[in-house]
Scaffold this motif. Structure first.
Motif, PDB file in Angstrom:
ATOM      1  N   ASP A  73      29.297  28.880  22.297  1.00 55.49           N
ATOM      2  CA  ASP A  73      30.230  28.833  23.415  1.00 55.49           C
ATOM      3  C   ASP A  73      31.376  27.882  23.075  1.00 55.49           C
ATOM      4  O   ASP A  73      31.170  26.664  23.000  1.00 55.49           O
ATOM      5  CB  ASP A  73      29.500  28.372  24.679  1.00 55.49           C
ATOM      6  N   PRO A  74      32.585  28.409  22.851  1.00 50.50           N
ATOM      7  CA  PRO A  74      33.712  27.547  22.471  1.00 50.50           C
ATOM      8  C   PRO A  74      34.117  26.574  23.579  1.00 50.50           C
ATOM      9  O   PRO A  74      34.833  25.614  23.320  1.00 50.50           O
ATOM     10  CB  PRO A  74      34.831  28.537  22.147  1.00 50.50           C
ATOM     11  N   GLU A  75      33.645  26.807  24.802  1.00 50.81           N
ATOM     12  CA  GLU A  75      33.952  25.903  25.916  1.00 50.81           C
ATOM     13  C   GLU A  75      33.108  24.634  25.871  1.00 50.81           C
ATOM     14  O   GLU A  75      33.455  23.630  26.485  1.00 50.81           O
ATOM     15  CB  GLU A  75      33.735  26.619  27.257  1.00 50.81           C
ATOM     16  N   LEU A  76      31.978  24.694  25.154  1.00 43.30           N
ATOM     17  CA  LEU A  76      31.094  23.533  25.067  1.00 43.30           C
ATOM     18  C   LEU A  76      31.454  22.710  23.836  1.00 43.30           C
ATOM     19  O   LEU A  76      31.805  23.254  22.795  1.00 43.30           O
ATOM     20  CB  LEU A  76      29.633  23.979  24.973  1.00 43.30           C
ATOM     21  N   PRO A  77      31.348  21.388  23.944  1.00 47.15           N
ATOM     22  CA  PRO A  77      31.652  20.562  22.775  1.00 47.15           C
ATOM     23  C   PRO A  77      30.604  20.772  21.680  1.00 47.15           C
ATOM     24  O   PRO A  77      29.434  21.037  21.969  1.00 47.15           O
ATOM     25  CB  PRO A  77      31.595  19.128  23.321  1.00 47.15           C
ATOM     26  N   TRP A  78      31.023  20.686  20.425  1.00 49.20           N
ATOM     27  CA  TRP A  78      30.080  20.817  19.311  1.00 49.20           C
ATOM     28  C   TRP A  78      29.450  19.458  19.048  1.00 49.20           C
ATOM     29  O   TRP A  78      30.135  18.454  18.936  1.00 49.20           O
ATOM     30  CB  TRP A  78      30.789  21.306  18.055  1.00 49.20           C
ATOM     31  N   GLU A  79      28.125  19.435  18.973  1.00 52.69           N
ATOM     32  CA  GLU A  79      27.388  18.207  18.714  1.00 52.69           C
ATOM     33  C   GLU A  79      26.791  18.276  17.304  1.00 52.69           C
ATOM     34  O   GLU A  79      25.908  19.097  17.055  1.00 52.69           O
ATOM     35  CB  GLU A  79      26.253  18.044  19.729  1.00 52.69           C
ATOM     36  N   PRO A  80      27.259  17.452  16.378  1.00 54.77           N
ATOM     37  CA  PRO A  80      26.660  17.451  15.042  1.00 54.77           C
ATOM     38  C   PRO A  80      25.176  17.099  15.126  1.00 54.77           C
ATOM     39  O   PRO A  80      24.743  16.392  16.038  1.00 54.77           O
ATOM     40  CB  PRO A  80      27.421  16.352  14.303  1.00 54.77           C
ATOM     41  N   TYR A  81      24.394  17.599  14.169  1.00 49.20           N
ATOM     42  CA  TYR A  81      22.968  17.278  14.125  1.00 49.20           C
ATOM     43  C   TYR A  81      22.503  17.249  12.681  1.00 49.20           C
ATOM     44  O   TYR A  81      23.171  17.760  11.783  1.00 49.20           O
ATOM     45  CB  TYR A  81      22.144  18.272  14.953  1.00 49.20           C
ATOM     46  N   THR A  82      21.362  16.631  12.465  1.00 47.07           N
ATOM     47  CA  THR A  82      20.779  16.506  11.129  1.00 47.07           C
ATOM     48  C   THR A  82      19.560  17.408  11.035  1.00 47.07           C
ATOM     49  O   THR A  82      18.738  17.454  11.954  1.00 47.07           O
ATOM     50  CB  THR A  82      20.380  15.038  10.863  1.00 47.07           C
ATOM     51  N   LEU A  83      19.453  18.147   9.938  1.00 46.77           N
ATOM     52  CA  LEU A  83      18.293  18.992   9.657  1.00 46.77           C
ATOM     53  C   LEU A  83      17.467  18.351   8.556  1.00 46.77           C
ATOM     54  O   LEU A  83      18.021  17.839   7.586  1.00 46.77           O
ATOM     55  CB  LEU A  83      18.732  20.377   9.194  1.00 46.77           C
ATOM     56  N   ILE A  84      16.130  18.402   8.714  1.00 45.89           N
ATOM     57  CA  ILE A  84      15.230  17.836   7.719  1.00 45.89           C
ATOM     58  C   ILE A  84      14.204  18.896   7.331  1.00 45.89           C
ATOM     59  O   ILE A  84      13.600  19.532   8.194  1.00 45.89           O
ATOM     60  CB  ILE A  84      14.492  16.593   8.258  1.00 45.89           C
ATOM     61  N   ALA A  85      14.007  19.068   6.023  1.00 51.92           N
ATOM     62  CA  ALA A  85      12.926  19.903   5.500  1.00 51.92           C
ATOM     63  C   ALA A  85      11.800  18.941   5.125  1.00 51.92           C
ATOM     64  O   ALA A  85      12.004  18.025   4.315  1.00 51.92           O
ATOM     65  CB  ALA A  85      13.392  20.699   4.285  1.00 51.92           C
ATOM     66  N   VAL A  86      10.631  19.139   5.732  1.00 51.39           N
ATOM     67  CA  VAL A  86       9.521  18.205   5.571  1.00 51.39           C
ATOM     68  C   VAL A  86       8.355  18.902   4.883  1.00 51.39           C
ATOM     69  O   VAL A  86       7.895  19.960   5.322  1.00 51.39           O
ATOM     70  CB  VAL A  86       9.073  17.658   6.946  1.00 51.39           C
ATOM     71  N   GLU A  87       7.872  18.282   3.817  1.00 50.84           N
ATOM     72  CA  GLU A  87       6.709  18.809   3.108  1.00 50.84           C
ATOM     73  C   GLU A  87       5.438  18.271   3.751  1.00 50.84           C
ATOM     74  O   GLU A  87       5.263  17.056   3.881  1.00 50.84           O
ATOM     75  CB  GLU A  87       6.754  18.396   1.639  1.00 50.84           C
ATOM     76  N   LEU A  88       4.579  19.202   4.176  1.00 51.49           N
ATOM     77  CA  LEU A  88       3.268  18.844   4.697  1.00 51.49           C
ATOM     78  C   LEU A  88       2.276  19.030   3.556  1.00 51.49           C
ATOM     79  O   LEU A  88       1.956  20.153   3.165  1.00 51.49           O
ATOM     80  CB  LEU A  88       2.904  19.724   5.896  1.00 51.49           C
ATOM     81  N   GLU A  89       1.829  17.935   2.987  1.00 52.19           N
ATOM     82  CA  GLU A  89       1.025  17.975   1.763  1.00 52.19           C
ATOM     83  C   GLU A  89      -0.278  18.743   1.948  1.00 52.19           C
ATOM     84  O   GLU A  89      -0.633  19.588   1.120  1.00 52.19           O
ATOM     85  CB  GLU A  89       0.731  16.556   1.288  1.00 52.19           C
ATOM     86  N   ALA A  90      -1.013  18.476   3.028  1.00 54.48           N
ATOM     87  CA  ALA A  90      -2.312  19.129   3.225  1.00 54.48           C
ATOM     88  C   ALA A  90      -2.178  20.638   3.350  1.00 54.48           C
ATOM     89  O   ALA A  90      -3.020  21.391   2.870  1.00 54.48           O
ATOM     90  CB  ALA A  90      -3.010  18.557   4.456  1.00 54.48           C
ATOM     91  N   GLU A  91      -1.087  21.104   3.982  1.00 54.70           N
ATOM     92  CA  GLU A  91      -0.885  22.533   4.212  1.00 54.70           C
ATOM     93  C   GLU A  91      -0.151  23.212   3.065  1.00 54.70           C
ATOM     94  O   GLU A  91      -0.075  24.420   2.999  1.00 54.70           O
ATOM     95  CB  GLU A  91      -0.118  22.753   5.519  1.00 54.70           C
ATOM     96  N   ARG A  92       0.463  22.398   2.191  1.00 52.84           N
ATOM     97  CA  ARG A  92       1.255  22.902   1.067  1.00 52.84           C
ATOM     98  C   ARG A  92       2.395  23.806   1.537  1.00 52.84           C
ATOM     99  O   ARG A  92       2.646  24.869   0.974  1.00 52.84           O
ATOM    100  CB  ARG A  92       0.358  23.603   0.050  1.00 52.84           C
TER     101      ARG A  92
END
Length: 141
Positions: A73-92
């Motif tokens: 929606d171009p009427e709403l302000p854009w909010e930057p955000y951070t994405l994280i890829a997380v390795e779950l060792e037990a689940e591989r």
């Protein structure tokens, strides 16, 4: 909230995946139809809670509004955000998710321990859309 993807709240909050009873492969988002492992003939898929903690495998930030064909929606302000890829060792497996509010790429390093916490994706006067966030361990909201 996407039904069946997570459960609980506070310290009991967990992502929910599925594990194949034959090959033990774990899937997130969950798989409810067939085992996605191409080397497996398939078996019953059982719901399993995933590890609450993992290690940063990669990360990036989103500082711009997505271009077409993605709809925002171009009427709403854009909010930057951070994405994280997380390795779950037990689940591989590696699970992607947004960082908790206040966590930026400047505060992350590959290999850092993070934990899954409940979060809000969006809300309006009638609805709150819940999701999960990743937060460095030892950091409280």
């Amino acid at each position: 909230m996407v039904a069946g993807w997570f459960a609980g709240d506070g310290d009991g909050f967990r992502l929910l995946g599925t594990r194949c009873a034959v090959c033990a492969s774990v899937f997130f988002p969950r798989e409810d139809v067939h085992c996605r492992n191409p080397d497996c003939a398939g078996g019953e898929l059982l719901e399993v809670p995933l590890s609450r903690r993992g290690r940063v495998w990669s990360y990036t930030d989103s500082r711009y509004r997505p271009p077409s064909p993605y709809v925002t929606d171009p009427e709403l302000p854009w909010e930057p955000y951070t994405l994280i890829a997380v390795e779950l060792e037990a689940e591989r497996i590696v699970v992607l998710g947004q960082a908790a509010p206040g966590v930026t790429v400047a505060g992350l390093t590959v290999g850092m321990e993070v934990e899954v916490v409940p979060g809000v994706l969006s809300e309006d006067a009638e609805t709150v859309w819940t999701t999960w966030h990743w937060r460095p361990t030892g950091v409280r909201a």
